[in-house]
Design an enzyme around this catalytic site. Structure first.
Site, short mmCIF file in Angstrom:
data_model
loop_
_atom_site.label_atom_id
_atom_site.label_comp_id
_atom_site.label_asym_id
_atom_site.label_seq_id
_atom_site.Cartn_x
_atom_site.Cartn_y
_atom_site.Cartn_z
N LYS A 107 0.82 -1.21 0.00
CA LYS A 107 0.00 0.00 0.00
C LYS A 107 0.85 1.27 0.00
O LYS A 107 0.38 2.34 -0.36
CB LYS A 107 -0.95 -0.02 1.19
CG LYS A 107 -1.92 -1.19 1.10
CD LYS A 107 -3.30 -0.80 1.53
CE LYS A 107 -4.33 -1.81 1.08
NZ LYS A 107 -4.21 -3.12 1.75
C1 LIG Z 1 -4.89 -4.21 1.31
C2 LIG Z 1 -4.17 -5.47 1.28
C3 LIG Z 1 -4.54 -6.51 0.41
C4 LIG Z 1 -5.76 -6.42 -0.47
O1 LIG Z 1 -5.61 -5.48 -1.50
P1 LIG Z 1 -6.89 -4.93 -2.26
O2 LIG Z 1 -6.38 -3.94 -3.22
O3 LIG Z 1 -7.76 -4.29 -1.20
O4 LIG Z 1 -7.57 -6.09 -2.87
C5 LIG Z 1 -3.77 -7.65 0.38
N1 LIG Z 1 -2.70 -7.79 1.17
C6 LIG Z 1 -2.30 -6.84 2.03
C7 LIG Z 1 -1.12 -7.07 2.88
C8 LIG Z 1 -3.03 -5.64 2.11
O5 LIG Z 1 -2.62 -4.71 2.96
#
Ligand SMILES: *Cc1c(COP(=O)(O)O)cnc(C)c1O
Length: 433
Positions: A107
């Site tokens: 993220k």
């Molecule tokens: C947010 C997140 C996901 C999921 O991603 P999306 O874009 O919401 O599908 C998967 N793994 C981790 C570690 C995350 O923080």
């Protein structure tokens, strides 16, 4: 490039407006008016391009009306100042380590691009900007880190009480400064609902300049497409086409991959790998989308019962499930399977996965098992560093997981959060106070 609201095609805005508003005034998600195509020549050079080069070439197709070349270069250089190694476990199994940013989840990539874009857009604005972000664990800290200390911006994080890991909670609640953490007595879906309600509340919008930093913001979606191109370019042989396995929750990551494919990246299949919160795999199976309350799992950042980017996927495929099925396979896994995968990968390859990346790995393994004639390589996205989930991972593999320095510093600070009931009236009163 202009962007439209998927719930009203007459609402058309610039990139700047789409980023600052988050959602359109009718509550719809923004999408680019057309999907730009990368030139053939881009794919000929792709194995020579750095991640920053790719980020620049792709993003300027979307933002060049609103961000001058020099500024965009600067945003990219500062936002993406860490590596994204592609690891090779076996012949057809690659992993893309997306967790080398400051908060150790993928993220960071999107949040850092968005924060710097927003900060550029409000450079002359008087009214303070309030960013609302609902988090299932990792978004909150990535966003908070991206915006920390930026002038004229306040960040309010909503996270579900007792549904994030100890380390995640530390990351969310110890930043201070322009960052406030609200601990909501509810689930991630409840947090997301509160945020969505705030955006359409007239009174709040009269007094506050609100914007969103969730994966609903188009400035988070666009940068997530960059690494699909990069991963493809890093493969040793020039591959005709690849498979991507994407551990999914709110489906921002996967939607960005679909964008990359529509821009020209040769992707054979996307695997939508989920935990038991499987409303999208169920949709692919039955043709009916039934959002459900989320259930708690060990891959908690994917505990999403009503993924907000699903509407974007439908939009990209004109709501035709047969077309979606051609590009995406849905696969879901239990916590027990996820734990076994962490153990298996450690024993077989001496490599440590976090529970989210493990779901991605499982997705790819299962697909290859079910399709023995598949010759294309598969890449599973590794969305978090295993050290973020120490308590779970260490006992499984019976080995100490090394905690990177940048994570250690959170652990010594004490938690500061405001506990909030799961009621919009209380949230609104807090925002107005
Ligand atoms: C947010 C997140 C996901 C999921 O991603 P999306 O874009 O919401 O599908 C998967 N793994 C981790 C570690 C995350 O923080």
């Amino acid at each position: 490039m202009k962007f439209y609201s998927i719930s009203n095609k007459k609402i058309i805005v610039s990139f700047k407006q789409a980023v600052l508003q988050g959602l359109a005034q009718d509550g719809g998600l923004f999408m680019p008016l057309t999907i730009p195509q990368l030139p053939l020549d881009f794919f000929k050079r792709i194995n020579l391009l750095s991640f920053q080069d790719i980020a620049y070439e792709v993003s300027q197709l979307f933002v060049s009306d609103d961000i001058p070349e020099k500024v965009l270069q600067d945003i990219i250089t500062k936002a993406f100042n860490f590596d994204l190694p592609l690891i090779n476990l076996e012949k057809q199994i690659y992993g893309l380590e997306l967790f080398h940013g400051p908060t150790l989840s993928f993220k960071d990539l999107a949040a850092r691009f968005m924060a710097r874009s927003m900060s550029y857009f409000i450079r002359n604005q008087k009214k303070e900007l309030t960013i609302l972000v609902a988090t299932s664990g990792d978004t909150g800290s990535a966003v908070a880190h991206g915006f920390f200390g930026l002038e004229g911006i306040k960040v309010i994080i909503l996270y579900p009480s007792q549904k994030v890991s100890m380390i995640q909670e530390k990351q969310l609640t110890t930043m201070g400064g322009n960052i406030t953490a609200l601990e909501v007595k509810g689930t991630f879906d409840d947090c997301q609902k509160l945020v969505k309600q705030a955006f359409v509340d007239q009174e709040l919008n009269k007094y506050l300049s609100l914007t969103s930093a969730n994966s609903i913001n188009i400035a988070r979606l666009i940068p997530q497409s960059f690494y699909y191109f990069f991963a493809y370019g890093q493969l040793k042989n020039k591959e005709k086409s690849v498979i991507f396995s994407v551990p999914s929750g709110n489906f921002g990551n996967l939607t960005a991959g679909l964008l990359a494919k529509k821009m020209g990246l040769p992707v054979g299949k996307f695997l939508a790998a989920t935990n038991i919160n499987d409303s999208v795999p169920q949709y692919l199976k039955t043709g009916y989308f039934k959002p459900r309350p989320s259930k708690k799992t060990i891959s908690n950042a994917m505990d999403v019962g009503n993924p907000s980017n699903f509407a974007r996927i439908l939009e990209l495929y004109g709501h035709q499930v047969q077309k979606i099925r051609k590009d995406i396979n849905g696969i879901s896994f239990t916590d027990q399977q996820t734990k076994s995968a962490i153990i298996e990968v450690y024993q077989k390859y001496d490599y440590i996965l976090d529970p989210h990346s493990a779901v991605g790995y499982l997705g790819l393994k299962k697909y290859l098992r079910q399709n023995p004639n598949e010759t294309r390589p598969g890449i599973f996205l590794q969305t978090a560093h295993p050290a973020k989930f120490l308590d779970l991972v260490q006992p499984l593999i019976n080995k100490k997981v090394e905690i990177p320095q940048r994570l250690q510093k959170y652990l010594t600070k004490s938690k500061e959060s405001i506990v909030l009931p799961n009621k919009f009236a209380d949230f609104k009163a807090f925002l107005l106070s």
